[in-house]
Design an enzyme around this catalytic site. Structure first.
Site, PDB file in Angstrom:
ATOM      1  N   ASP A 215     -11.200  -3.137 -26.000  1.00 21.79           N
ATOM      2  CA  ASP A 215     -10.617  -2.916 -24.671  1.00 21.79           C
ATOM      3  C   ASP A 215      -9.238  -2.432 -24.895  1.00 21.79           C
ATOM      4  O   ASP A 215      -8.963  -1.631 -25.884  1.00 21.79           O
ATOM      5  CB  ASP A 215     -10.661  -4.158 -23.961  1.00 21.79           C
ATOM      6  CG  ASP A 215     -10.653  -3.774 -22.236  1.00 21.79           C
ATOM      7  OD1 ASP A 215      -9.920  -3.106 -21.813  1.00 21.79           O
ATOM      8  OD2 ASP A 215     -11.600  -4.478 -21.621  1.00 21.79           O
ATOM      9  N   HIS A 290      -9.887  10.562 -33.554  1.00 16.36           N
ATOM     10  CA  HIS A 290     -11.041  10.846 -34.438  1.00 16.36           C
ATOM     11  C   HIS A 290     -12.199  10.116 -33.780  1.00 16.36           C
ATOM     12  O   HIS A 290     -11.911   8.777 -33.772  1.00 16.36           O
ATOM     13  CB  HIS A 290     -10.753  10.685 -35.788  1.00 16.36           C
ATOM     14  CG  HIS A 290      -9.935  11.576 -36.542  1.00 16.36           C
ATOM     15  ND1 HIS A 290     -10.072  13.106 -36.665  1.00 16.36           N
ATOM     16  CD2 HIS A 290      -8.693  11.500 -37.044  1.00 16.36           C
ATOM     17  CE1 HIS A 290      -9.147  13.507 -37.340  1.00 16.36           C
ATOM     18  NE2 HIS A 290      -7.997  12.572 -37.363  1.00 16.36           N
TER      19      HIS A 290
END
Ligand code: NAG
Ligand code: NAG
Ligand code: NAG
Length: 443
Positions: A215, A290
């Site tokens: 989160d 990435h």
């Protein structure tokens, strides 16, 4: 030598320009220690992982609350009763031990409020709070206690501390002022509702932080002003965000820079659904990503938030610059999504020096809705600002998209059902950068 001096001065100037004044405690730990030291072992604590640390910690705080150092020496402690440490001045809390959660109540394991000139730290950079949240998460409960909350704390720092596996949020700063938070590792389970750092406060500098969870990594909520967030490593997280925003949003002068995001939901999300008020003067620069689902995900029709009162938040003067790297699947979730409220189009939005490419397939999309400014699919506002939606597709990699990776990128998450090991605080939070302040335990 001269180069380092010049660089530090430059850094200081930039920092001062963003923040509205100085941050951090007003008195050094050594002078607090000289005033008075309140060692929890003298108030009944035992490093036996059996005796409840709650009452001794509260008593030690009471004895040192008007000036002094509350000290938790190295060793393993059990916290059965949560502590509220209210109203201290010129005090510090040094946690060199590891505090394990024992109790099961909701609330906050450690709640510090109405404090001024305050410092929370570990002198060894290895003090930790172990929330053992998996005992809740295994049953699907994410409503257990939060680890740490600061409320109305001014002139403070929190540093060199490790927070692990919170049953709920890890660390929130609510209505604080003039704070510095740095050199921390936060490692939680792979599930929503287990936020890393949430801040709604004024004049706060957050830097050199690693977050693993699923989160919020480091997230700004409303109201907030003069927040500088830099050198952040979201190592398998949800990613950084601003929001969720609702009625009367009041956020300005925010900088995020040197943000490295690996295997997260997004690199940066701005989220609202309806609402009112303003988010302005924000810069998001020097981002590397990435393996993330979304990259820039600016969504003012965010479907996970119920519709808030108002035509939408006014977003203006927001810049995204120098973003590089790759996203997981650019055809499914394009690296640029700027979705603004049709009733209140965004203005003065800039996307520049931006090169990202997809890790799978051979195309990626850019989507803009009611967003005005310059770069990619944003429209120029010289003809007014009516609502529109446009998506374009790129089928060739932009030049210069490739970007460094961090050697320690996590290969898998920690799941939700097993105990999560306490990590060490890393010595780099962004490719090529070392922490702005040395780790306390490194000398
Ligand atoms: C989750 O944990 C909290 C805190 O202990 C408790 O109050 C609540 O009842 C639990 N919820 C469920 C569904 O077990
Ligand atoms: C836009 O935001 C930047 C960065 O916060 C700030 O320096 C600049 O003054 C703002 N411009 C306006 C017109 O407010
Ligand atoms: C990233 O997470 C992995 C797994 O927890 C860990 O091995 C690695 O040390 C973390 N990276 C850093 C820089 O701490």
């Amino acid at each position: 030598m001269h180069y380092i001096l010049a660089f530090s001065l430059l850094l200081l100037q930039q920092t001062v320009a963003q923040l509205s004044g100085s941050v951090g405690p007003l008195t050094s730990v050594s002078s607090k220690k000289a005033t008075k030291t309140c060692n929890v072992l003298d108030y009944g604590a035992k490093a036996d992982k059996e005796t409840d640390l709650g009452p001794p910690l509260t008593d030690a705080f009471t004895a040192c609350a008007s000036g002094g150092l509350v000290y938790v020496p190295s060793g393993d402690y059990l916290l059965n009763t949560w502590v509220t440490l209210s109203g201290g001045t010129a005090w510090a809390l040094q946690i060199d031990g590891i505090i394990y959660r024992g109790g099961t109540n909701g609330g906050n394991m450690i709640y510090i409020e109405h404090a001024s000139d305050f410092e929370l730290f570990s002198s060894t950079s290895s003090g930790a709070l172990q929330g053992l949240g998996y005992e809740f998460h295994v049953d699907g409960n994410i409503s257990g206690p939060r680890i740490l909350r600061l409320y109305k704390v001014t002139d403070f720092s929190v540093h060199d501390l490790i927070l692990v596996d919170s049953p709920s949020f890890h660390f929130s700063m609510d209505t604080c002022e003039n704070g510095e938070v740095y050199n921390m590792a936060i490692r939680g389970a792979n599930e929503g509702g287990l936020d890393g750092i949430d801040v709604w406060s004024d004049n706060i500098w957050i830097h050199d932080i690693e977050v693993t969870n699923k989160d919020e990594c480091v997230t700004v909520k409303s109201p907030a002003h003069n927040i500088l967030i830099e050198d952040i490593y979201c190592n398998w997280s949800g990613g950084c965000a601003i929001g969720s925003l609702g009625a009367d949003t009041d956020i300005s002068d925010i900088i995020y820079r040197y943000i490295y995001t690996w295997s997260s939901n997004q690199m940066m999300m701005i989220k609202s659904n309806g609402g009112s008020g303003t988010l302005e003067n924000a810069v998001f620069q020097d981002f590397i990503g990435h393996g993330n689902a979304y990259s820039l995900d600016f969504d003012s029709y965010w479907s996970s938030e119920s519709t808030q009162t108002g035509d939408g938040v006014t977003y203006k003067n927001i810049t995204f610059t120098n973003w590089h790297g790759t996203e997981a699947n650019g055809a499914k979730r394009g690296p640029i999504r700027v979705i603004c409220p049709d009733e209140v189009p965004c203005t003065d939005i800039t996307i520049s020096d931006w090169a990202m490419w997809t890790e799978s397939g051979d195309s990626q999309t850019y989507t803009c809705r009611s967003a005005y400014g310059s770069g990619f699919c944003l429209r120029d506002d010289s003809g007014g600002t009516s609502s529109y939606t446009t998506t374009s597709t790129a089928t060739a990699a932009p030049s210069g998209y490739s970007a460094a990776t961090m050697a320690a990128d996590l290969a898998d998450s920690f799941g939700t059902t097993a105990s999560i090991p306490i990590p060490a605080i890393p010595t780099s939070f962004f490719p090529g950068h070392t922490p702005i302040s040395k780790l306390a335990g490194s000398s």
